[in-house]
Motif scaffolding. Sequence first.
Motif, PDB file in Angstrom:
ATOM      1  N   ASP A   1       0.688  -1.102  -0.065  1.00 23.52           N
ATOM      2  CA  ASP A   1       0.087   0.096  -0.161  1.00 23.52           C
ATOM      3  C   ASP A   1       0.899   1.204   0.079  1.00 23.52           C
ATOM      4  O   ASP A   1       0.550   2.113  -0.772  1.00 23.52           O
ATOM      5  CB  ASP A   1      -1.018  -0.011   1.008  1.00 23.52           C
ATOM      6  CG  ASP A   1      -1.980  -0.983   0.854  1.00 23.52           C
ATOM      7  OD1 ASP A   1      -1.781  -2.088   0.106  1.00 23.52           O
ATOM      8  OD2 ASP A   1      -2.933  -1.093   2.126  1.00 23.52           O
ATOM      9  N   LYS A   2       1.939   1.308   0.936  1.00 30.21           N
ATOM     10  CA  LYS A   2       2.842   2.539   0.911  1.00 30.21           C
ATOM     11  C   LYS A   2       3.392   2.917  -0.402  1.00 30.21           C
ATOM     12  O   LYS A   2       3.475   4.016  -0.983  1.00 30.21           O
ATOM     13  CB  LYS A   2       3.931   2.264   1.970  1.00 30.21           C
ATOM     14  CG  LYS A   2       4.737   3.412   2.078  1.00 30.21           C
ATOM     15  CD  LYS A   2       5.847   3.254   3.231  1.00 30.21           C
ATOM     16  CE  LYS A   2       6.570   4.513   3.423  1.00 30.21           C
ATOM     17  NZ  LYS A   2       7.862   4.658   3.275  1.00 30.21           N
ATOM     18  N   SER A   3       3.888   1.791  -1.273  1.00 35.41           N
ATOM     19  CA  SER A   3       4.611   2.195  -2.416  1.00 35.41           C
ATOM     20  C   SER A   3       3.302   2.621  -3.479  1.00 35.41           C
ATOM     21  O   SER A   3       4.049   3.525  -4.281  1.00 35.41           O
ATOM     22  CB  SER A   3       5.150   1.174  -3.093  1.00 35.41           C
ATOM     23  OG  SER A   3       4.389   0.140  -3.386  1.00 35.41           O
ATOM     24  N   ILE A   4       2.269   2.039  -3.513  1.00 40.29           N
ATOM     25  CA  ILE A   4       1.258   2.520  -4.391  1.00 40.29           C
ATOM     26  C   ILE A   4       0.896   3.900  -4.140  1.00 40.29           C
ATOM     27  O   ILE A   4       0.745   4.675  -4.721  1.00 40.29           O
ATOM     28  CB  ILE A   4      -0.075   1.574  -4.091  1.00 40.29           C
ATOM     29  CG1 ILE A   4       0.311   0.281  -4.548  1.00 40.29           C
ATOM     30  CG2 ILE A   4      -1.259   2.089  -4.893  1.00 40.29           C
ATOM     31  CD1 ILE A   4      -0.948  -0.924  -4.099  1.00 40.29           C
TER      32      ILE A   4
ATOM     33  N   GLU B   1      -2.780   6.037 -15.632  1.00 41.63           N
ATOM     34  CA  GLU B   1      -2.155   5.258 -14.541  1.00 41.63           C
ATOM     35  C   GLU B   1      -2.334   5.557 -13.092  1.00 41.63           C
ATOM     36  O   GLU B   1      -2.523   4.826 -12.056  1.00 41.63           O
ATOM     37  CB  GLU B   1      -0.308   5.855 -14.335  1.00 41.63           C
ATOM     38  CG  GLU B   1       0.515   5.004 -13.531  1.00 41.63           C
ATOM     39  CD  GLU B   1       1.894   5.152 -13.577  1.00 41.63           C
ATOM     40  OE1 GLU B   1       2.727   4.716 -12.983  1.00 41.63           O
ATOM     41  OE2 GLU B   1       2.342   5.833 -14.630  1.00 41.63           O
ATOM     42  N   LEU B   2      -2.987   6.758 -12.877  1.00 43.89           N
ATOM     43  CA  LEU B   2      -3.721   7.149 -11.455  1.00 43.89           C
ATOM     44  C   LEU B   2      -4.757   6.335 -11.215  1.00 43.89           C
ATOM     45  O   LEU B   2      -4.908   5.525 -10.276  1.00 43.89           O
ATOM     46  CB  LEU B   2      -3.923   8.324 -11.374  1.00 43.89           C
ATOM     47  CG  LEU B   2      -2.992   9.335 -10.945  1.00 43.89           C
ATOM     48  CD1 LEU B   2      -3.416  10.853 -11.145  1.00 43.89           C
ATOM     49  CD2 LEU B   2      -2.715   9.245  -9.467  1.00 43.89           C
TER      50      LEU B   2
ATOM     51  N   LEU C   1      -5.787  -0.567  -8.065  1.00 42.81           N
ATOM     52  CA  LEU C   1      -5.024  -1.620  -7.036  1.00 42.81           C
ATOM     53  C   LEU C   1      -5.050  -1.348  -5.600  1.00 42.81           C
ATOM     54  O   LEU C   1      -5.249  -2.401  -4.785  1.00 42.81           O
ATOM     55  CB  LEU C   1      -3.433  -1.646  -7.712  1.00 42.81           C
ATOM     56  CG  LEU C   1      -2.545  -2.576  -6.911  1.00 42.81           C
ATOM     57  CD1 LEU C   1      -2.855  -4.057  -7.047  1.00 42.81           C
ATOM     58  CD2 LEU C   1      -1.307  -2.525  -7.658  1.00 42.81           C
ATOM     59  N   LEU C   2      -5.162  -0.148  -5.158  1.00 43.58           N
ATOM     60  CA  LEU C   2      -5.212   0.077  -3.760  1.00 43.58           C
ATOM     61  C   LEU C   2      -6.547  -0.308  -3.159  1.00 43.58           C
ATOM     62  O   LEU C   2      -6.694  -1.041  -2.102  1.00 43.58           O
ATOM     63  CB  LEU C   2      -4.801   1.707  -3.586  1.00 43.58           C
ATOM     64  CG  LEU C   2      -4.636   1.915  -2.027  1.00 43.58           C
ATOM     65  CD1 LEU C   2      -3.551   1.360  -1.285  1.00 43.58           C
ATOM     66  CD2 LEU C   2      -4.590   3.352  -1.812  1.00 43.58           C
ATOM     67  N   ARG C   3      -7.609   0.093  -3.984  1.00 41.93           N
ATOM     68  CA  ARG C   3      -8.986  -0.455  -3.656  1.00 41.93           C
ATOM     69  C   ARG C   3      -9.006  -2.127  -3.505  1.00 41.93           C
ATOM     70  O   ARG C   3      -9.631  -2.617  -2.441  1.00 41.93           O
ATOM     71  CB  ARG C   3     -10.073  -0.147  -4.431  1.00 41.93           C
ATOM     72  CG  ARG C   3     -10.381   1.570  -4.152  1.00 41.93           C
ATOM     73  CD  ARG C   3     -11.339   1.848  -5.042  1.00 41.93           C
ATOM     74  NE  ARG C   3     -11.307   2.003  -6.438  1.00 41.93           N
ATOM     75  CZ  ARG C   3     -10.973   2.976  -7.259  1.00 41.93           C
ATOM     76  NH1 ARG C   3     -10.522   3.958  -6.525  1.00 41.93           N
ATOM     77  NH2 ARG C   3     -10.598   2.974  -8.303  1.00 41.93           N
ATOM     78  N   GLN C   4      -8.427  -2.820  -4.567  1.00 41.64           N
ATOM     79  CA  GLN C   4      -8.341  -4.284  -4.342  1.00 41.64           C
ATOM     80  C   GLN C   4      -7.619  -4.755  -3.283  1.00 41.64           C
ATOM     81  O   GLN C   4      -8.274  -5.558  -2.562  1.00 41.64           O
ATOM     82  CB  GLN C   4      -7.505  -4.697  -5.812  1.00 41.64           C
ATOM     83  CG  GLN C   4      -8.433  -4.626  -7.110  1.00 41.64           C
ATOM     84  CD  GLN C   4      -7.365  -5.205  -8.099  1.00 41.64           C
ATOM     85  OE1 GLN C   4      -7.195  -6.664  -7.908  1.00 41.64           O
ATOM     86  NE2 GLN C   4      -7.159  -4.499  -9.071  1.00 41.64           N
ATOM     87  N   ARG C   5      -6.555  -4.097  -2.961  1.00 42.12           N
ATOM     88  CA  ARG C   5      -5.805  -4.535  -1.684  1.00 42.12           C
ATOM     89  C   ARG C   5      -6.634  -4.498  -0.566  1.00 42.12           C
ATOM     90  O   ARG C   5      -6.591  -5.387   0.405  1.00 42.12           O
ATOM     91  CB  ARG C   5      -4.576  -3.776  -1.660  1.00 42.12           C
ATOM     92  CG  ARG C   5      -3.422  -4.400  -2.817  1.00 42.12           C
ATOM     93  CD  ARG C   5      -2.079  -3.546  -2.762  1.00 42.12           C
ATOM     94  NE  ARG C   5      -1.593  -3.729  -1.450  1.00 42.12           N
ATOM     95  CZ  ARG C   5      -0.853  -4.856  -0.966  1.00 42.12           C
ATOM     96  NH1 ARG C   5      -0.607  -5.636  -1.773  1.00 42.12           N
ATOM     97  NH2 ARG C   5      -0.292  -4.607   0.104  1.00 42.12           N
ATOM     98  N   ARG C   6      -7.271  -3.133  -0.507  1.00 44.94           N
ATOM     99  CA  ARG C   6      -8.016  -2.897   0.839  1.00 44.94           C
ATOM    100  C   ARG C   6      -9.361  -3.813   1.049  1.00 44.94           C
ATOM    101  O   ARG C   6      -9.465  -4.357   1.923  1.00 44.94           O
ATOM    102  CB  ARG C   6      -8.430  -1.564   1.114  1.00 44.94           C
ATOM    103  CG  ARG C   6      -7.133  -0.526   1.125  1.00 44.94           C
ATOM    104  CD  ARG C   6      -7.567   0.877   0.944  1.00 44.94           C
ATOM    105  NE  ARG C   6      -6.534   1.550   1.226  1.00 44.94           N
ATOM    106  CZ  ARG C   6      -6.579   2.999   1.181  1.00 44.94           C
ATOM    107  NH1 ARG C   6      -7.559   3.605   0.508  1.00 44.94           N
ATOM    108  NH2 ARG C   6      -5.481   3.807   1.456  1.00 44.94           N
TER     109      ARG C   6
END
Length: 82
Positions: A4-7, A45-46, A52-57
């Motif tokens: 998450d941090k790198s995203i 890209e944004l 991707l961040l939403r998927q991870r969460r």
Amino acid sequence: MTDDKSIIERIDDLVAEEKELRNKHAAGQISDADEHARLKAVEVELDQCWDLLRQRRARREFGENPDDAKPRSADTVEGYLN
């Protein structure tokens, strides 16, 4: 981007680039076409980063491994309805 941090860092970089492009355009340092082309790429890209961040969460919320989330193609994320 592996966590998450790198995203979030990449999102911050892209937002800064977007702002810089707009400032350069306003100052006459880049053309309309150059600004438009790069802004479009940054926006795509944004969208991919946010997706991707939403998927991870979501995976984390439902007890799944967030590392199993995968970036989706530009066509996929740009095809979402608002």
